[in-house]
Design a protein around this motif. Structure first.
Motif, mmCIF file in Angstrom:
data_model
loop_
_atom_site.group_PDB
_atom_site.id
_atom_site.type_symbol
_atom_site.label_atom_id
_atom_site.label_comp_id
_atom_site.label_asym_id
_atom_site.label_seq_id
_atom_site.Cartn_x
_atom_site.Cartn_y
_atom_site.Cartn_z
ATOM 1 N N ASP A 179 -1.883 -1.937 -4.189
ATOM 2 C CA ASP A 179 -1.934 -0.482 -4.075
ATOM 3 C C ASP A 179 -0.522 0.097 -4.170
ATOM 4 O O ASP A 179 -0.092 0.887 -3.319
ATOM 5 C CB ASP A 179 -2.657 -0.023 -2.796
ATOM 6 C CG ASP A 179 -4.173 -0.116 -2.916
ATOM 7 O OD1 ASP A 179 -4.662 -0.498 -4.007
ATOM 8 O OD2 ASP A 179 -4.863 0.187 -1.925
ATOM 9 N N HIS A 217 -4.275 -8.956 -2.403
ATOM 10 C CA HIS A 217 -4.471 -7.631 -1.799
ATOM 11 C C HIS A 217 -5.565 -7.632 -0.726
ATOM 12 O O HIS A 217 -5.340 -7.209 0.402
ATOM 13 C CB HIS A 217 -4.821 -6.610 -2.884
ATOM 14 C CG HIS A 217 -4.994 -5.219 -2.345
ATOM 15 N ND1 HIS A 217 -3.955 -4.513 -1.769
ATOM 16 C CD2 HIS A 217 -6.085 -4.404 -2.279
ATOM 17 C CE1 HIS A 217 -4.401 -3.325 -1.377
ATOM 18 N NE2 HIS A 217 -5.686 -3.233 -1.667
ATOM 19 N N HIS A 265 -4.012 -1.250 5.638
ATOM 20 C CA HIS A 265 -3.094 -0.237 6.161
ATOM 21 C C HIS A 265 -2.932 -0.380 7.672
ATOM 22 O O HIS A 265 -2.820 0.598 8.398
ATOM 23 C CB HIS A 265 -3.565 1.185 5.816
ATOM 24 C CG HIS A 265 -3.505 1.522 4.365
ATOM 25 N ND1 HIS A 265 -2.865 2.626 3.859
ATOM 26 C CD2 HIS A 265 -4.006 0.877 3.278
ATOM 27 C CE1 HIS A 265 -2.982 2.666 2.544
ATOM 28 N NE2 HIS A 265 -3.675 1.598 2.169
ATOM 29 N N HIS A 283 -4.153 -3.868 1.943
ATOM 30 C CA HIS A 283 -5.450 -3.198 1.866
ATOM 31 C C HIS A 283 -5.864 -2.491 3.154
ATOM 32 O O HIS A 283 -6.460 -1.424 3.087
ATOM 33 C CB HIS A 283 -6.532 -4.205 1.466
ATOM 34 C CG HIS A 283 -7.851 -3.610 1.085
ATOM 35 N ND1 HIS A 283 -7.977 -2.617 0.158
ATOM 36 C CD2 HIS A 283 -9.120 -3.888 1.515
ATOM 37 C CE1 HIS A 283 -9.264 -2.296 0.029
ATOM 38 N NE2 HIS A 283 -9.969 -3.047 0.845
ATOM 39 N N ASP A 336 0.798 -1.224 0.000
ATOM 40 C CA ASP A 336 0.000 0.000 0.000
ATOM 41 C C ASP A 336 0.836 1.283 0.000
ATOM 42 O O ASP A 336 0.697 2.121 0.878
ATOM 43 C CB ASP A 336 -0.984 -0.040 1.177
ATOM 44 C CG ASP A 336 -2.037 -1.113 0.971
ATOM 45 O OD1 ASP A 336 -3.092 -0.802 0.410
ATOM 46 O OD2 ASP A 336 -1.790 -2.286 1.351
ATOM 47 N N HIS A 380 0.703 3.568 -2.487
ATOM 48 C CA HIS A 380 -0.138 4.653 -3.020
ATOM 49 C C HIS A 380 0.695 5.785 -3.608
ATOM 50 O O HIS A 380 0.428 6.973 -3.359
ATOM 51 C CB HIS A 380 -1.087 5.198 -1.943
ATOM 52 C CG HIS A 380 -2.183 4.247 -1.570
ATOM 53 N ND1 HIS A 380 -3.458 4.343 -2.054
ATOM 54 C CD2 HIS A 380 -2.169 3.152 -0.770
ATOM 55 C CE1 HIS A 380 -4.199 3.364 -1.559
ATOM 56 N NE2 HIS A 380 -3.434 2.616 -0.777
#
Ligand SMILES: [Fe+2]
Length: 270
Positions: A53, A160, A202, A200, A12, A14
């Motif tokens: 992510d 994920h 976090h 996913h 993750d 991002h």
């Protein structure tokens, strides 16, 4: 006795999110810090797994930044897409990191490989343009064929979306929404699945599913606030970022550590 297999799990990142939306956090810089942290680990991990992510919007320019940020890692790096990714763009730009199987269901990033005697199965749970995950009949059939081919061998699945609710109510409404029962049955039937690695959420979370341990890795960037009230809103919190470090041996299975990214001074000799 064989040397343990070390797996670093990053999740993750991002990359591409506007720092203004995250209290000034630059997610590309956060990914670079996580990579630098992996490089400090001794012994070095044998492989790095990225549980989705990678980017915020799934555009090619973001993947190019991810590839550049991961480039200092000397060990193999493999990834599955998350709901913020675009699997088709990710496959194109990150081909080396997603060696999609010839028999993978159309449009998915499913594949398998073997590292140090452990068989890694990458399972793509993405539903295009939706935040929740799903395993449709084609992906479940691919997984069944794959696990059948690996009968009797130790397997680690990475994907994920986590397969179970956790009490993080907003995230629970966008976890793996279909295919979970069959997934659990396939894992139980195989009998040597050492674990499922997910992202996913976090947050670091542990669960049991189909008789196997599930580990959800924290984000290398921003965490989701730990708020278990049913009405809790979705909020990020800039807790110290972490990676997961899994140590695997054939006889004893998976042992998972969390490793905090960043300098905390020299270790104190006790
Ligand atoms: Fe995420």
């Amino acid at each position: 006795m064989a040397a343990p297999l070390l797996i670093a799990q990053l999740s993750d990142a991002h990359v591409g999110i506007d720092p203004a939306d995250l209290g000034g956090l630059d997610t590309l810089a956060a990914l670079r810090r996580a990579v630098a942290h992996v490089l400090t680990l001794a012994p070095a991990p044998d492989v790095v797994l990225f549980t989705g992510d990678l980017t915020e919007r799934g555009i090619a320019a973001e993947y190019a930044q991810v590839v550049q940020a991961l480039s200092p890692l000397p060990m193999p790096v493999y990834a599955v897409p998350g709901n913020h990714d675009d699997p088709s763009v990710a496959r194109e730009v990150m081909r080396r990191f997603m060696p999609v199987a010839d028999d993978a269901p159309d449009g998915t990033c499913c594949y398998r490989l073997e590292v140090g005697g452990l068989h890694l199965v990458a399972l793509d749970t993405v539903v295009p343009r939706r935040s929740h995950g799903a395993l449709d009949p084609a992906r479940l059939a691919w997984l069944e064929r794959t696990l059948d081919a690996l009968s009797g061998l130790p397997v680690l699945v990475f994907m994920h979306h986590p397969p179970l609710p956790t009490g993080l109510s907003v995230m629970d409404r966008c976890s793996l929404m279909t295919g979970g029962e069959t997934l659990a049955a396939l894992i139980r039937h195989h009998g040597r699945v050492q674990g499922l690695l997910c992202g996913h959420l976090h947050r670091p979370v542990q669960m049991q599913f189909g008789g196997a341990p599930v580990h959800v890795a924290p984000s290398v960037a921003h965490q989701v606030d730990l708020d278990l009230r049913p009405e809790a809103p979705l909020r990020a919190r800039l807790e110290p970022p972490k990676i997961s470090l899994h140590r695997w041996l054939p006889d004893t299975g998976l042992c998972t550590h969390l490793s905090y990214v960043g300098g905390f001074g020299e270790p104190l000799v006790l």
